[in-house]
Design an enzyme around this catalytic site. Structure first.
Site, short mmCIF file in Angstrom:
data_model
loop_
_atom_site.label_atom_id
_atom_site.label_comp_id
_atom_site.label_asym_id
_atom_site.label_seq_id
_atom_site.Cartn_x
_atom_site.Cartn_y
_atom_site.Cartn_z
N SER A 71 43.37 -97.43 -32.29
CA SER A 71 43.97 -97.38 -31.14
C SER A 71 42.89 -97.91 -29.74
CB SER A 71 44.57 -96.04 -30.53
OG SER A 71 45.33 -95.59 -31.69
N1 SAH Z 1 44.33 -92.61 -34.55
C1 SAH Z 1 44.04 -93.79 -35.33
C2 SAH Z 1 45.16 -94.68 -35.42
C3 SAH Z 1 45.38 -95.19 -36.59
S1 SAH Z 1 46.64 -96.30 -36.96
C4 SAH Z 1 42.80 -94.26 -34.81
O1 SAH Z 1 42.24 -93.72 -33.83
O2 SAH Z 1 41.84 -95.29 -35.62
C5 SAH Z 1 47.95 -94.88 -37.48
C6 SAH Z 1 47.67 -94.47 -38.90
O3 SAH Z 1 48.84 -93.73 -39.27
C7 SAH Z 1 47.40 -95.49 -39.89
O4 SAH Z 1 46.07 -95.18 -40.72
C8 SAH Z 1 48.36 -95.15 -40.90
O5 SAH Z 1 48.09 -95.28 -42.31
C9 SAH Z 1 48.89 -93.80 -40.69
N2 SAH Z 1 50.14 -93.19 -40.90
C10 SAH Z 1 51.40 -94.07 -40.96
N3 SAH Z 1 52.45 -93.25 -41.50
C11 SAH Z 1 51.94 -92.10 -42.02
C12 SAH Z 1 52.26 -90.84 -42.52
N4 SAH Z 1 53.59 -90.66 -42.79
N5 SAH Z 1 51.47 -89.91 -42.62
C13 SAH Z 1 50.15 -90.02 -42.24
N6 SAH Z 1 49.58 -91.08 -41.84
C14 SAH Z 1 50.40 -92.12 -41.63
#
Ligand code: SAH
Length: 222
Positions: A71
């Site tokens: 993000s």
């Molecule tokens: N907070 C993270 C942003 C990651 S993007 C950072 O700072 O890098 C969002 C993430 O959510 C992705 O890695 C994706 O695989 C995960 N995601 C999506 N659906 C999910 C679920 N049901 N359970 C766990 N993770 C999930």
């Protein structure tokens, strides 16, 4: 706040670059000094691929592989600030570990954080970063976070970094009464950052601002 654990990251990129990032966050309205201090200290370049490390302190989202993104720093700061809201949190759940950057920003500001990622390969990389930075109050799990993590509930705060279409009922149920959840909601037609506060009867919602997250999916992948 356990800042000494994080000092290892300082010096890997110039302090001036990080100071510029923090000044930008201030200009955009981030006020919580604890959040600004952690964002100044956490080495974001360790959370992106090496080829992108030189762009790690720009205020933009970047790819982290597997079709996911780290993000934008402003959004990380905003969500962290909205979750803490001046108080101290004991037990926090994060859904969507991704690179682990948001987790690492929260870790020094809360007592214990459970973080759930559905893509195993991303979780392993995030685990290695937490070890490197000696962030020992993070408890990562490879699981589908759309149903929360009931075994450690109730939580004093929940942060979701992938967007469901609506407010997931199971996550609300895992909040302690009075506790908050910060999450993006919506689909291709647009998303909003929302803060949900659990009440005795149900929950209240506050609309924070428009955002753009990857979707919250069900099930797990390796
Ligand atoms: N907070 C993270 C942003 C990651 S993007 C950072 O700072 O890098 C969002 C993430 O959510 C992705 O890695 C994706 O695989 C995960 N995601 C999506 N659906 C999910 C679920 N049901 N359970 C766990 N993770 C999930």
């Amino acid at each position: 706040m356990n800042m000494d654990l994080l000092q290892s990251g300082i010096g890997m990129t110039s302090e001036r670059t990080r100071e510029r990032l923090v000044n930008g966050l201030r200009r955009e309205g981030i006020r919580d000094e604890r959040v600004l201090e952690v964002m100044r200290t956490i080495p974001r370049h360790l959370f992106v691929e090496e080829a992108l490390a030189s762009r790690a302190y720009e205020n933009t989202a970047l790819p982290i592989g597997m079709g996911q993104t780290i993000s934008q720093p402003y959004i990380v700061a905003r969500m962290t600030e909205a979750l803490l809201d001046g108080g101290e949190l004991d037990r926090v759940l994060e859904v969507g570990t991704g690179s682990g950057y948001q987790t690492a920003v929260l870790a020094p500001l809360v007592r214990r954080i459970y973080t759930v990622e559905r893509i195993g390969a991303l979780l392993e990389q995030a685990r290695a970063r937490f070890r490197l930075l000696r962030l020992r109050n993070i408890h990562p799990r490879h699981a589908d976070g759309s149903i929360g993590l009931p075994e450690f509930a109730p939580y004093d705060g929940i942060i979701v970094t992938a967007a469901p279409e609506g407010i997931p009922r199971q996550l609300v149920e895992q909040l302690r009464p009075g506790a908050r959840m910060v999450l993006p909601i919506g689909g291709a037609e647009g998303q909003a950052l929302v803060r949900v506060t659990r009440t005795a009867r149900g929950y209240d919602t506050e609309l924070l601002e428009p955002v753009n997250f990857v979707p919250l999916l069900g099930g797990v992948d390796s």
